[in-house]
Motif scaffolding. Structure first.
Motif, short mmCIF file in Angstrom:
data_model
loop_
_atom_site.label_atom_id
_atom_site.label_comp_id
_atom_site.label_asym_id
_atom_site.label_seq_id
_atom_site.Cartn_x
_atom_site.Cartn_y
_atom_site.Cartn_z
N LYS A 181 0.75 -1.28 0.11
CA LYS A 181 0.11 -0.33 -0.06
C LYS A 181 0.82 1.39 -0.03
O LYS A 181 0.30 2.15 -0.69
N ASN A 182 1.99 1.18 0.88
CA ASN A 182 2.78 2.38 0.89
C ASN A 182 3.69 2.57 -0.23
O ASN A 182 4.63 3.51 -0.26
N GLN A 183 3.57 2.08 -1.35
CA GLN A 183 4.52 2.23 -2.46
C GLN A 183 4.12 2.87 -3.74
O GLN A 183 2.79 2.67 -3.74
N VAL A 184 4.71 3.52 -4.34
CA VAL A 184 4.41 3.95 -5.75
C VAL A 184 5.14 3.31 -6.81
O VAL A 184 6.38 3.54 -6.87
N LYS A 185 4.52 2.30 -7.61
CA LYS A 185 5.41 1.66 -8.38
C LYS A 185 5.31 2.39 -9.77
O LYS A 185 4.17 2.20 -10.57
N ILE A 186 6.46 2.68 -10.41
CA ILE A 186 6.57 3.25 -11.61
C ILE A 186 7.55 2.51 -12.61
O ILE A 186 7.10 1.53 -13.34
N ALA A 187 8.89 2.47 -11.81
CA ALA A 187 9.91 1.45 -12.63
C ALA A 187 9.34 0.14 -12.55
O ALA A 187 9.55 -0.72 -13.25
N LEU A 188 8.76 -0.37 -11.11
CA LEU A 188 8.28 -1.66 -10.95
C LEU A 188 6.85 -1.88 -11.28
O LEU A 188 6.46 -2.93 -10.81
N ARG A 189 6.61 -1.00 -12.32
CA ARG A 189 4.74 -1.42 -12.33
C ARG A 189 4.20 -2.71 -12.80
O ARG A 189 3.00 -2.92 -12.61
N ASN A 190 5.21 -3.45 -13.39
CA ASN A 190 4.88 -4.66 -14.16
C ASN A 190 5.48 -5.90 -13.30
O ASN A 190 4.85 -6.85 -13.59
N GLY A 241 12.13 11.29 -1.14
CA GLY A 241 11.71 12.40 0.18
C GLY A 241 11.09 11.47 1.26
O GLY A 241 10.99 12.22 2.35
N ILE A 242 10.82 10.27 1.14
CA ILE A 242 10.19 9.68 2.11
C ILE A 242 11.40 9.39 2.92
O ILE A 242 12.36 9.42 2.72
N THR A 243 11.19 9.18 4.33
CA THR A 243 12.30 9.00 5.38
C THR A 243 12.90 7.80 5.57
O THR A 243 12.03 6.80 4.90
N ILE A 244 14.02 7.65 5.87
CA ILE A 244 14.82 6.25 6.07
C ILE A 244 13.84 5.32 7.13
O ILE A 244 13.49 4.27 7.00
N LYS A 245 13.50 6.24 8.13
CA LYS A 245 12.56 5.61 9.28
C LYS A 245 11.31 4.75 8.79
O LYS A 245 10.83 4.00 8.91
N ASP A 246 10.82 5.59 7.64
CA ASP A 246 9.54 5.11 7.03
C ASP A 246 9.82 3.88 6.07
O ASP A 246 8.66 2.91 5.95
N ILE A 247 10.82 3.72 5.64
CA ILE A 247 11.24 2.65 4.71
C ILE A 247 11.36 1.41 5.81
O ILE A 247 10.79 0.39 5.36
N VAL A 248 12.32 1.88 6.87
CA VAL A 248 12.81 0.62 7.52
C VAL A 248 11.66 -0.05 8.37
O VAL A 248 11.40 -1.29 8.61
N PHE A 249 10.74 1.10 9.03
CA PHE A 249 9.77 0.66 10.00
C PHE A 249 8.66 0.45 9.26
O PHE A 249 7.59 -0.46 9.48
N GLY A 250 8.17 1.31 8.24
CA GLY A 250 7.05 1.27 7.61
C GLY A 250 6.70 0.22 6.72
O GLY A 250 5.92 -0.70 6.84
N LEU A 251 7.64 0.33 5.75
CA LEU A 251 7.79 -0.95 4.63
C LEU A 251 8.36 -2.08 4.93
O LEU A 251 7.89 -3.20 4.97
N GLY A 252 9.57 -2.02 5.74
CA GLY A 252 10.53 -3.15 5.84
C GLY A 252 10.10 -3.74 7.26
O GLY A 252 10.56 -4.87 7.68
N GLY A 253 9.04 -3.16 7.91
CA GLY A 253 8.46 -3.93 9.11
C GLY A 253 9.42 -3.92 10.37
O GLY A 253 9.27 -4.65 11.38
N GLY A 254 10.50 -3.06 10.21
CA GLY A 254 11.39 -3.04 11.63
C GLY A 254 12.43 -4.16 11.59
O GLY A 254 12.39 -4.91 10.55
N ILE A 255 13.03 -4.18 13.02
CA ILE A 255 14.00 -5.14 13.08
C ILE A 255 13.65 -6.37 13.87
O ILE A 255 12.89 -6.27 14.61
#
Ligand SMILES: Cc1cc2nc3c(=O)[nH]c(=O)nc-3n(C[C@H](O)[C@H](O)[C@H](O)COP(=O)(O)O)c2cc1C
Ligand code: SF4
Ligand code: SF4
Length: 592
Positions: free
Chosen positions: A106-115, A366-380
């Motif tokens: 949900k939190n991704q915007v797929k352009i290069a990976l659209r397919n 522009g999304i933060t590192i924290k949003d990637i690691v914890f938001g999408l990556g589910g944390g440690i």
């Protein structure tokens, strides 16, 4: 009633997890039982951490199943496909309700990976059905001039995704403006950074988007031949590229008279690289394609002026090319609406290391590192503390957890001392030793140095020796200063980006984790308990029950003690293998 569709993820990550066998089981059961469903393949959807993945689409909705082995595949067919009963235990995502994994997509915007993960990469029809080759058609039927294509790409703000972040439109303009009867377009699919797998995944999952991007670039710069330089270690990507190029030719998108227009000619060939990191550097890449040893040369002249066979050559990265058809179809302003003022659009990151949801994500800049690691990556995993991310591979650096609010855009990442690079993001927790990490990356660059410049060839070796000394407990008081001095000289004196950026992992770890260097050097301690030679395994006399498990498992007989008596470790014999620590059930072995 429409037939259910069963789709198996067959990217390298899926195949490594056993998806090939899962596909085979499903195929043979369908045949043996004469079951009425369609079976197809796709590639990686990015959710590598749940592979093997199987999708089932039926009248009730879309179901993505994860962690499917051969037995579970049979269960899915018998319950879901044959009887319409979804197997809730293995559902990772569905469009019917939210699951803990839903936010990964949900939190991704797929352009290069659209397919990627949406089509069968071996079927051009799947690509066309999702708007593939429409951008090319728009250019050719609309008779868009080279300069208007370049104008659109420039307006999108797209910057090269191979690491340097150079504006793509401007690079195309340079190649366009250099007049020559022969010009080339090269796709750089070398991808040598440890921890990076974006380009491989894109080529395996959607090769046509890269091919279409290259054709559009060729029309813009007026090139007649294209080369994809891809490392031989990527056999699946190479196979799918080969299939896609042939299909594209058969459909008239490539070759002589593209889309039936007499004067428009462009064809693509593939050059397999032998897997040297330096061959990703554009001048070394060109030398390698020409059949010479892959060694960088001086710039200027840049490839846009004098590249392959001394002809104007435009080199872009896989992700850069894959974004182009979307920009042409959807319009530059839609692309530029994502991201920040100076870093537009989206970026693909390969999440690896100490992270729950390792895989591929595409996010707006522009999304933060924290949003990637914890938001999408589910944390440690394992409730450990987040310590740092390593961005940009061996040319990049470590960004500490306290800078996790840093937005991922070229300028903000550069300000930390790291670089965006091609998008490898290695997550580290409290069990990672930052001195050891610096040693790991420098070991890589020192080995991969082509040897042309003394600063890079000898300097990286000297830095590596110092780091090895520190991690072995023989660090000296002025070692940090020596590392910094050598780093500056190597950056200054090296010819190509490999040497110029090799010291970055060392410099950033000194900048943010100096205390760890000092602990290794002054106290002969490794705070993360990684550097073997600085560790001391001891028996905690209070917890030891004298069960003898440690002594029986020690490979060098360093542990003595009678049954039901406290045991003892002889430090002179102990090799610090850690087996006693992992075997003891009473937490009676301590590591200091
Ligand atoms: C040592 C070294 C390795 C590189 N490896 C790659 C690579 O694997 N893929 C890539 O696209 N660019 C790589 N680059 C950057 C390329 O030289 C070049 O800038 C890039 O392909 C241009 O494409 P872009 O403008 O689309 O980013 C590397 C650079 C250096 C110095
Ligand atoms: S900097 Fe290193 S890799 Fe680059 S040309 Fe010099 S020796 Fe070769
Ligand atoms: S760390 Fe390994 S070598 Fe040392 S005492 Fe334990 S088992 Fe033996």
């Amino acid at each position: 009633m429409t037939k259910p569709k069963v789709i198996v993820g067959l990217g390298s990550c899926g195949i490594a997890a056993g998806a090939g066998k899962v596909y085979e089981v499903i195929r043979s059961l369908k045949e043996a039982e004469n079951m009425d469903f369609s079976l197809s393949r796709t590639s990686c959807s990015g959710m590598c951490y749940r592979e093997p993945l199987v999708e089932i689409i039926d009248e009730t909705g879309w179901y993505l199943y994860g962690g499917i082995d051969e037995d579970r595949a049979v269960e899915l067919l018998n319950n879901h496909v044959a009887n319409g009963n979804p197997v809730s235990d293995y559902i990772v995502c569905t469009d019917l309700y939210d699951t803990p994994d839903s936010r990964f997509f949900k939190n991704q915007v797929k352009i290069a990976l659209r397919n990627c993960g949406r089509i069968d990469p071996e079927r051009i029809g799947d690509y066309e059905a999702r708007g593939g080759y429409e951008a090319l058609r728009k250019i050719i039927t609309g008779k868009l001039s080279p300069l208007s294509i370049i104008k659109e790409v420039t307006a999108s703000g797209l910057r090269g995704r191979g690491g340097g972040g150079f504006p793509t439109g401007l690079k195309w303009k340079f190649t366009h403006d250099n007049k020559s009867s022969e010009k080339f377009v090269i796709c750089n699919a070398d991808e040598g950074d440890p921890g990076a797998f974006m380009d491989r995944s894109l080529l395996e999952g959607d090769p046509h988007s890269v091919i279409e991007g290259m054709i559009i670039a060729a029309l813009a710069v007026e090139a007649s031949a294209g080369i994809i330089y891809c490392r031989a270690e990527y056999p699946l990507a190479l196979r799918r590229l080969d299939i896609a190029i042939n299909q594209s030719r058969d459909r008239g998108y490539l070759g002589k008279g593209i889309l039936g227009h007499g004067g428009i000619n462009f064809d693509i060939s593939v050059k397999e690289g032998a897997g040297a990191f330096v061959c990703g550097e554009e001048t070394a890449l060109i030398a390698s394609v020409e059949g010479f040893r892959g060694m960088p040369g001086k710039r200027p002249p840049f490839p846009a002026e004098s590249g392959l066979w001394k002809k104007p050559t435009n080199i872009n990265n896989v992700e850069t090319f894959a974004s182009i058809p979307w920009i042409i179809s959807e319009g530059a302003s839609r692309y530029a609406a994502y991201g920040t003022e100076k870093s537009k659009g989206t970026k693909v990151f390969a999440l690896a290391g100490k992270i729950r949801h390792g895989g591929l994500v595409e996010v707006p800049m522009g999304i933060t590192i924290k949003d990637i690691v914890f938001g999408l990556g589910g944390g440690i995993p394992g409730d450990k503390n987040f310590k740092a991310v390593q961005l940009g591979g061996p040319s990049g650096g470590c960004i500490p957890a306290w800078l996790a609010d840093t937005p991922v855009d070229y300028e903000s990442v550069n300000a930390t001392g790291a670089i965006m690079g091609s998008g490898g993001m290695v997550v580290m927790d409290e069990t990672t030793c930052m001195v050891d990490i610096a040693r790991f990356f420098l070991d890589f660059t020192a080995r991969e140095s082509c040897g042309k410049c003394t600063f890079c060839r000898i300097g990286t070796m000297r830095m590596l020796e110092i780091l090895e000394r520190i991690t072995k407990g023989s660090g000296e008081k002025d070692d940090i200063g020596k590392l910094e001095e050598l780093a500056e000289q190597i950056k200054e004196g090296s010819l190509c980006g490999l040497g110029q950026t090799a010291p970055n992992p060392v410099l950033t770890t000194i900048r943010y984790f100096r205390d760890e260097y000092e602990a290794h050097i002054n106290m002969k301690k490794c705070p993360a308990k990684v550097c073997k030679q600085l560790l001391r395994y001891e028996v905690n006399v209070t917890n030891c029950t004298g069960c003898t498990v440690c002594a029986r498992n020690c490979p060098v007989d360093a542990i003595s003690g009678e049954r039901k008596q406290v045991h003892f470790i002889d430090q002179d014999i102990c090799t610090r293998c850690g087996i006693c620590y992992s075997k003891c059930r009473f937490e009676a072995i301590t590591v200091n």
